[in-house]
Design a protein around this motif. Sequence first.
Motif, mmCIF file in Angstrom:
data_model
loop_
_atom_site.group_PDB
_atom_site.id
_atom_site.type_symbol
_atom_site.label_atom_id
_atom_site.label_comp_id
_atom_site.label_asym_id
_atom_site.label_seq_id
_atom_site.Cartn_x
_atom_site.Cartn_y
_atom_site.Cartn_z
ATOM 1 N N ARG A 132 -1.342 -2.737 3.936
ATOM 2 C CA ARG A 132 0.044 -2.482 3.583
ATOM 3 C C ARG A 132 0.151 -2.248 2.067
ATOM 4 O O ARG A 132 -0.560 -2.893 1.289
ATOM 5 C CB ARG A 132 0.923 -3.658 4.014
ATOM 6 N N PRO A 133 1.024 -1.360 1.661
ATOM 7 C CA PRO A 133 1.149 -1.003 0.241
ATOM 8 C C PRO A 133 1.924 -2.050 -0.558
ATOM 9 O O PRO A 133 3.075 -1.835 -0.968
ATOM 10 C CB PRO A 133 1.908 0.330 0.294
ATOM 11 N N VAL A 134 1.301 -3.183 -0.738
ATOM 12 C CA VAL A 134 1.957 -4.268 -1.476
ATOM 13 C C VAL A 134 1.031 -4.743 -2.576
ATOM 14 O O VAL A 134 -0.146 -4.358 -2.648
ATOM 15 C CB VAL A 134 2.308 -5.433 -0.537
ATOM 16 N N VAL A 135 1.516 -5.639 -3.407
ATOM 17 C CA VAL A 135 0.744 -6.181 -4.521
ATOM 18 C C VAL A 135 -0.453 -6.932 -3.979
ATOM 19 O O VAL A 135 -0.369 -7.642 -2.967
ATOM 20 C CB VAL A 135 1.615 -7.092 -5.394
ATOM 21 N N ALA A 136 -1.570 -6.789 -4.651
ATOM 22 C CA ALA A 136 -2.797 -7.463 -4.232
ATOM 23 C C ALA A 136 -2.570 -8.962 -4.158
ATOM 24 O O ALA A 136 -2.014 -9.567 -5.079
ATOM 25 C CB ALA A 136 -3.932 -7.133 -5.195
ATOM 26 N N GLY A 137 -3.035 -9.549 -3.121
ATOM 27 C CA GLY A 137 -2.907 -10.995 -2.928
ATOM 28 C C GLY A 137 -1.657 -11.414 -2.211
ATOM 29 O O GLY A 137 -1.578 -12.528 -1.679
#
Length: 999
Positions: free
Chosen positions: A972-977
Amino acid sequence: NRNKCMGDNQLFERPQDLPSIKEAVQNLSLFDFENKAEERAVVIVSTWLFDAGLIDELLANGGGGGNALTSPRNGHGGVGGGGGRMNMGLSAFDMNSSADQTIGSVKSSEGIEVGVHGHPIEGGLKIDNEIKMLRASAQRELTLINTRLNDGVAASGAEVQEMVDAVQATKMDLGRLRELVTYISSGYKKDGFDKNFDASERGGDGRPSEKVNLVLSNYPRLKRAINARRNIFRCFRELEFFSQIPLTCDTLREELHAGEWTENEWNTIRSVCMEHVKLEILLVEAEAGMKTWLDDEDMEDDASMPSLRSNRSLRKYWKGKQAALTASHYHVVDDFLSQHVKNVWELGDEIRMRILSGIGSAFELALNNPSGMVALVEAVEVYEHAAEQYKASHRGDDDESVGSTRNRLQFTNMRAASLAQLYQDFELRGLEVFRAIHMQAADVADEQDALNSQFNAVMRAATELVSEIDVVKNQMAPCFAPHWRVEMLWSACVAHVCSNQIIQQIGGPEGQSLPDLTVTQLLDLVAWVEFFRETIEDAFPSVASINAKKTYFDERPDLFAGDDNEVNMENATDILAWTNNMLWEVHRLAQDEFLLRTRGQVNDVLTKVYNDNHETFQTSEMRLVTNLCENVFALVGVHMRTIRERLTRKSEALAMAVCLIFSQMRSKQISCRDKFLKDLDTCCAAANDFQRMSEQCEDVLQDLIDQCEYSEGAIQMLEESCNALVSLYSGDAVFAAKKAHLYIFEPIWENIADDFFGDKWETEFTHNELALKLTRTLDDFMADLETFLDEFMLKKTVDALVAASVVFYVKCLLQKAEQHNSNKIPFFNKNEVALERIDKDVKVMKDYFDGLAEGMPALGKVIEKEFQVLTTLQELIRIAIDISETEASDFILVLHKKLMDVNITKYVVGDLWHLVKPTEERKVWEITESLEETLIAVCPPDNAHAQDRTNVPGLRLDETLAKHYIQSKRKRPVVAGAVEKMMTSMKKTWAPNEEKGEQ
């Protein structure tokens, strides 16, 4: 003096008739009232003397008949006359009483002349007869007054007052009459007054007032001369009676032996006792009077001494003996009476032996021949009443005259011997029962069989003895006088004997042998202790609140401490209290052991029932069921009936055992309930079975409450335990009905799940064929469900199908997002067409369930609640494809209220954008993250779902989506972690529940 009397009082003229009391006392003061009453009394007596023609006889003979109005204590006429001490007659008792009268009804002789056999001698003076007539007339008037007072409810106030005034006037008249009779009374005392007058009539120094002084007290020689003839007659009569003692004893002895082994044996004993006690009375009175006469050292005034003391020959004889009687002069009297005393008291011993033989079989006698028992008790009591009346008649004498060492003779003490014999008989009765039991057990070859047989026999015998407490109280005790305390005596014996036997059977007060007893024996022990406690506390309520002062393990209770003539109630109550408290501790130990055994037995029974193979079958109403309900309650019912039959209806142990059984049934149901939910048929059968079990449980409780007499606390405890079990069964029935959706949607998932939201769905199935196929499949199953389930369970299943349909549709949609890997191209060919298909699918499903809601009114609310999430998803899709002007944040909040988990909400919103507008997926993630605090504040996470039995697998949308996303592999295109953090949070919340579902 006579002329003066005639001049002053006009004795030879009849007084004028008195006016009525009402007229005489009208408007008088208290002082004048007393004077008027005294005047009326004088006139009444004067009129009576004139009308009866007694004036000449009174002046000529001295009025010896006046004794008839003296009090019993003033009527002790002696051989010497004038109230002397040496009274050989029955001065304290009326020898004229008939044989069938008890000693308690004997009156004082009051100077009545009697013959050898106690019959009155007719032909007394005229004044005697007139006084009797006067007394009878006064008694009749008082009786009429008493009758009118008893009927006074209908009387007016004036009539009642008139009665009261008449009673007061009669009392005044009798008082005045008593004063006037002192002119002719034989109750002469050398101190000049009659000691029987009330202390209130004496002066301040204790001497009599002038009002009560005897008129002839100043003329002792005249007094003695007046009474001389009467005293001589009485002396000869009493000497004749005295000489007949040997003959009387022989006659009584013959009568006693003649009545033995006859129907009238006990009545004969009573009759003999009543005659025998008269002889004892004569000898006791003779000894006391003669020894009192010896003690009278006042020889100065010959005129003031009784006539016998005035006899010079007797005085010379006794004075000549005085030197030899310095220290022990009483033995002369003892020697004189010894032959008669020996004869009479030996007869008393024979009578006592006969009485004790009857008392020894009092139990059988009281039950089989109550009248005989009453006669026997009266025979005993006649001696006690004689002794009591003797003491009462001499209560005013010197201490030496009653109960002193000089009086060697005492009335035969029948009651003490009878009570001791009764106590011994009661003890032997109980011990004999247990002795026979032990002997029978000793004949049994097998040791264990002998112990079991002995224990059972001991319990039966103890129960029989305790049950006889009510028999003694209701049938035996009425035959005895209340002060015999027969019911207390029997209860104390039963308590002592039974408690010792019970303690031996259980290995001491600590119950060392309780583990060796069977459950039935433990029940018998608990039931017996409760029966004993209930019986004792009903008979003697005070025992319940008493703590015993000592223990009685190795000590025989002393029930006659202090006085052999009566039961020591303090000691008897103490033994009952100790036994009651000690046995209640035994009850607690036995109850604990019994409950422990019951737990194991019920668990074994339930395990066997639940492990059996229960085949499904249809009832006459075509409902699917198994025999689980019948098997469980049949075996448990047998166990309950066994317990109930052996315990009392008020037993707290029964209530505790039932609660324990309910608890074991609940535990076994929790551990085994899921094994019955294997497919659609078993789910339907389990739902019906569990519902029937809840109803059966309520019936069992109601039957127990109706048949038993529990306390409010016990009923509350039973209801709480039953309600917990009923709630479990009912919840499991609903759970089984709802879980049927898994097996209904199983073929749906296999056949059409993959086709939803595919190319054909979007382009070819323009009439929503897949949604129609879904509803037709559901409708096919509904036909079976309506047959297999009752109406209530059917509604629960339909509720589950509504939720399952929504979950199915949402999951199919989100699975397509999992399969779509492009971040730039939408999943659908045309988002507007796909949205149109979704709208129509939702409408098809909703219309189907709305059709079912026509017969299930409550279903409409369920449909509205469950389909709300589909409406929300539709609006979010419109927002995503820019055909709605609504803000996404508004409907994200609405969606979160349904999902109640921020992480799941983020995933769902992101997947929707990924399907229709993947280029803005990251943007919508950021919007959702910015709303996180608001979402949590509006709808905090629900962490209790994992422990909730109502959480049927596959019906909670949040749980289904959580499991879906935990297994998701899409990037998913979200912030790493951020994904890893959300995944960890979801696993922490949902993974335990998932693992539990897999297990």
